[in-house]
Design an enzyme around this catalytic site. Structure first.
Site, PDB file in Angstrom:
ATOM      1  N   HIS A 122       2.661  -8.695  -3.263  1.00  0.00           N
ATOM      2  CA  HIS A 122       1.507  -8.122  -1.915  1.00  0.00           C
ATOM      3  C   HIS A 122       2.089  -9.635  -1.803  1.00  0.00           C
ATOM      4  O   HIS A 122       2.302 -10.293  -2.532  1.00  0.00           O
ATOM      5  CB  HIS A 122       0.190  -8.001  -2.662  1.00  0.00           C
ATOM      6  CG  HIS A 122      -0.813  -7.702  -1.622  1.00  0.00           C
ATOM      7  ND1 HIS A 122      -1.411  -8.751  -0.819  1.00  0.00           N
ATOM      8  CD2 HIS A 122      -1.471  -6.969  -0.698  1.00  0.00           C
ATOM      9  CE1 HIS A 122      -1.845  -8.420   0.167  1.00  0.00           C
ATOM     10  NE2 HIS A 122      -2.184  -7.356   0.289  1.00  0.00           N
ATOM     11  N   ASP A 199      -1.997 -11.800 -10.768  1.00  0.00           N
ATOM     12  CA  ASP A 199      -2.399 -10.925  -9.494  1.00  0.00           C
ATOM     13  C   ASP A 199      -3.589  -9.676  -9.399  1.00  0.00           C
ATOM     14  O   ASP A 199      -2.449  -9.166 -10.353  1.00  0.00           O
ATOM     15  CB  ASP A 199      -1.617 -11.160  -8.321  1.00  0.00           C
ATOM     16  CG  ASP A 199      -1.690  -9.968  -7.200  1.00  0.00           C
ATOM     17  OD1 ASP A 199      -3.266  -9.544  -6.902  1.00  0.00           O
ATOM     18  OD2 ASP A 199      -1.542  -9.622  -6.302  1.00  0.00           O
ATOM     19  N   GLN A 202      -5.543  -5.021  -7.825  1.00  0.00           N
ATOM     20  CA  GLN A 202      -5.546  -4.247  -8.141  1.00  0.00           C
ATOM     21  C   GLN A 202      -5.467  -3.396  -9.837  1.00  0.00           C
ATOM     22  O   GLN A 202      -5.702  -2.571  -9.844  1.00  0.00           O
ATOM     23  CB  GLN A 202      -4.126  -2.645  -8.051  1.00  0.00           C
ATOM     24  CG  GLN A 202      -3.453  -3.704  -6.515  1.00  0.00           C
ATOM     25  CD  GLN A 202      -4.813  -2.360  -5.204  1.00  0.00           C
ATOM     26  OE1 GLN A 202      -4.871  -1.592  -5.941  1.00  0.00           O
ATOM     27  NE2 GLN A 202      -4.963  -2.703  -4.218  1.00  0.00           N
ATOM     28  N   LYS A 225     -12.151  -4.110  -4.319  1.00  0.00           N
ATOM     29  CA  LYS A 225     -11.674  -3.647  -5.049  1.00  0.00           C
ATOM     30  C   LYS A 225     -11.949  -2.853  -6.363  1.00  0.00           C
ATOM     31  O   LYS A 225     -11.751  -2.121  -7.454  1.00  0.00           O
ATOM     32  CB  LYS A 225     -10.542  -3.685  -5.566  1.00  0.00           C
ATOM     33  CG  LYS A 225      -9.374  -4.485  -4.699  1.00  0.00           C
ATOM     34  CD  LYS A 225      -8.742  -4.089  -3.480  1.00  0.00           C
ATOM     35  CE  LYS A 225      -7.765  -4.610  -2.694  1.00  0.00           C
ATOM     36  NZ  LYS A 225      -6.759  -3.978  -2.069  1.00  0.00           N
ATOM     37  N   CYS A 363       1.197  -4.089   3.111  1.00  0.00           N
ATOM     38  CA  CYS A 363       1.480  -5.786   2.445  1.00  0.00           C
ATOM     39  C   CYS A 363       2.713  -6.302   1.926  1.00  0.00           C
ATOM     40  O   CYS A 363       2.172  -6.921   0.660  1.00  0.00           O
ATOM     41  CB  CYS A 363       0.011  -6.066   2.362  1.00  0.00           C
ATOM     42  SG  CYS A 363      -1.143  -6.236   3.528  1.00  0.00           S
TER      43      CYS A 363
HETATM   44  N1  PMP Z   1      -2.331  -8.273  -4.418  1.00  0.00           N
HETATM   45  C1  PMP Z   1      -2.697  -7.880  -4.779  1.00  0.00           C
HETATM   46  C2  PMP Z   1      -1.710  -6.538  -5.510  1.00  0.00           C
HETATM   47  C3  PMP Z   1      -3.685  -6.379  -3.280  1.00  0.00           C
HETATM   48  O1  PMP Z   1      -4.253  -4.994  -2.624  1.00  0.00           O
HETATM   49  C4  PMP Z   1      -4.832  -7.092  -2.647  1.00  0.00           C
HETATM   50  C5  PMP Z   1      -5.049  -6.538  -1.668  1.00  0.00           C
HETATM   51  N2  PMP Z   1      -4.706  -5.341  -0.899  1.00  0.00           N
HETATM   52  C6  PMP Z   1      -4.422  -8.402  -2.744  1.00  0.00           C
HETATM   53  C7  PMP Z   1      -3.529  -9.315  -3.069  1.00  0.00           C
HETATM   54  C8  PMP Z   1      -5.038  -9.062  -1.911  1.00  0.00           C
HETATM   55  O2  PMP Z   1      -6.348  -9.117  -1.470  1.00  0.00           O
HETATM   56  P1  PMP Z   1      -7.535  -9.274  -0.447  1.00  0.00           P
HETATM   57  O3  PMP Z   1      -6.699  -8.794   0.775  1.00  0.00           O
HETATM   58  O4  PMP Z   1      -8.526  -9.193  -1.525  1.00  0.00           O
HETATM   59  O5  PMP Z   1      -7.670 -10.927  -0.579  1.00  0.00           O
END
Ligand code: PMP
Length: 405
Positions: A122, A199, A202, A225, A363
């Site tokens: 991401h 990270d 998920q 999440k 993203c």
């Molecule tokens: N890493 C991953 C794998 C994600 O799926 C996400 C959220 N889509 C993020 C980082 C970023 O999370 P946040 O926008 O809640 O900070």
């Protein structure tokens, strides 16, 4: 035993609404999960009965706010099996958690040092390290994936070296659903002396996260999440590592002693938590993990796998669907393309039928480029989804296919 999905659904008021006269089918859980009534109630109760700033006032409301806020930290620490409660730092979410680590890392790296990430990141776990490397002169290395969305473990091994200072990878890929072998990756990275950041955005809602067992130095996640409010998350780090990690923001709460020309820093967790925190959010996150933690995790996983299996099976029989991400170990995320049509059009037609999915680059632009696709449509499942909803997804897709033909 199995999950009582209907009883669970009844706890999520948003799920009973209609979209365009059709019952909502919410399949965008990887973007954000819905909130159970207990979490909504915790927020309302905080603002109704005990709103005050924490750690400051010598009065009843402030004491009660502080008690609830610190109880939430205990609950999160217990949920991820942290060794000490001070290892849980409140942040606004995964993105901020990663930035805190990257900001400190810049002060520790120089030319000749290396940071490793993967092709499935991401943007939060890529751009942050990319910029940290630019600022420090370190080199960013990217571990490739196989075409099915699994990490190339041989390449991971060959890119690791004594110059590797930090390795960052996702517990679970948001775009592909791939579950990475995080214990194995961590052990390899620790063997060359690197710090490891997982990270967990998920990963947090899909199973047992035991940070001590994983062996990583940092685990970053977002509350939203895992059935908690937006704007709150956590950075977990090993006490000894966090305790000497360069401070992030400066200001109130994080200091020990302040002079006009110099200051000293407070103890963990405060030294990494400057300013007034998202108190209600932290309390909501504490309630959410306690609520989720009461479910049997084997039941949670088998329900999610049943939803995924049904979706993947129906997709394989569906003429014109191309699945993106077919790793052997996946969570309930199905990314796909409807041949000959753009994901945004598919998403729009599904929405008209009450089915909410994500469309776009997830993203993860470099990953989309690596796979040679502009983006995907993505259905992602949670504990409150049903097999009937998976069928509704495919009914809606049949309609989309007809309309877009
Ligand atoms: N890493 C991953 C794998 C994600 O799926 C996400 C959220 N889509 C993020 C980082 C970023 O999370 P946040 O926008 O809640 O900070």
């Amino acid at each position: 035993m199995s999950l009582d999905v209907m009883a669970l659904r009844a706890q999520f008021p948003i799920l009973s609404q209609q979209v365009d006269g059709k019952p909502l089918v919410y399949l965008d859980n990887a973007a954000t999960t819905q909130k159970p009534q207990v979490v909504i109630d915790a927020l309302v109760d905080f603002y109704t009965n005990c709103n005050a700033n924490v750690h400051r006032g010598a009065h009843h409301l402030s004491d009660e706010a502080t008690r609830r806020y610190e109880l939430a930290r205990d609950r999160v620490a217990q949920f991820i099996n942290a060794n000490r409660r001070e290892e849980v730092i409140w942040t606004s979410g995964t993105t901020e958690s990663i930035n805190i680590v990257a900001n400190g890392l810049v002060q520790k790296l120089g030319t000749g040092d290396e940071v490793m990430v993967t092709e499935m990141e991401h943007h939060a776990n890529l751009v942050t390290w990319q910029q940290a490397c630019k600022r420090s002169g370190a080199l960013l290395k990217v571990v490739p994936i196989h075409d099915n969305g699994e990490l190339d473990l041989a390449a991971f091994d060959s890119l690791l070296s004594p110059r590797t200072r930090l390795v960052a990878f996702p517990h679970v890929s948001n775009a592909l659903g791939t579950v990475n072998p995080i214990r194995q990756l961590t052990a390899k990275a620790k063997a060359v002396g690197a710090w490891v950041l997982v990270d967990g955005a998920q990963g947090i809602a899909h199973g047992d996260v035991d940070v001590q067992e994983i062996g990583c130095d940092f685990y970053a996640f977002s509350g939203h999440k895992i059935f908690a409010p937006t704007g709150i998350g956590a950075l977990w780090g090993k006490f000894a590592v966090l305790d000497e990690w360069p401070v992030w923001q400066t200001g109130g709460e994080m200091i020990a002693d302040v002079e006009y020309l110099s200051s000293t820093w407070g103890q963990l967790p405060n030294r990494l938590e400057a300013g007034t925190p998202h108190i209600a959010g932290a309390i909501g996150l504490g309630v959410a993990v306690q609520w989720f933690g009461q479910l049997n995790s084997a039941d949670v996983q088998s329900h999610e796998q049943a939803l995924l299996a049904s979706a993947m099976e129906q997709a394989q029989c569906f003429d014109g669907i191309r699945l993106i991400g077919t790793a052997a170990k996946k969570v309930g995320v199905m990314s796909f393309l409807l041949e000959g049509s753009h994901p945004a059009d598919v998403g729009f037609i599904l929405d008209r039928q009450g089915v909410a999915i994500r469309t776009g680059d997830n993203c993860a632009q470099p990953l989309m480029k690596r796979l040679g696709i502009p983006g995907t449509a993505r259905a992602s499942f949670s504990i409150y989804n049903t097999l009937e909803e998976v069928d509704r997804l495919f009914d809606a897709l049949r309609k989309a296919k007809m309309m877009l033909a």
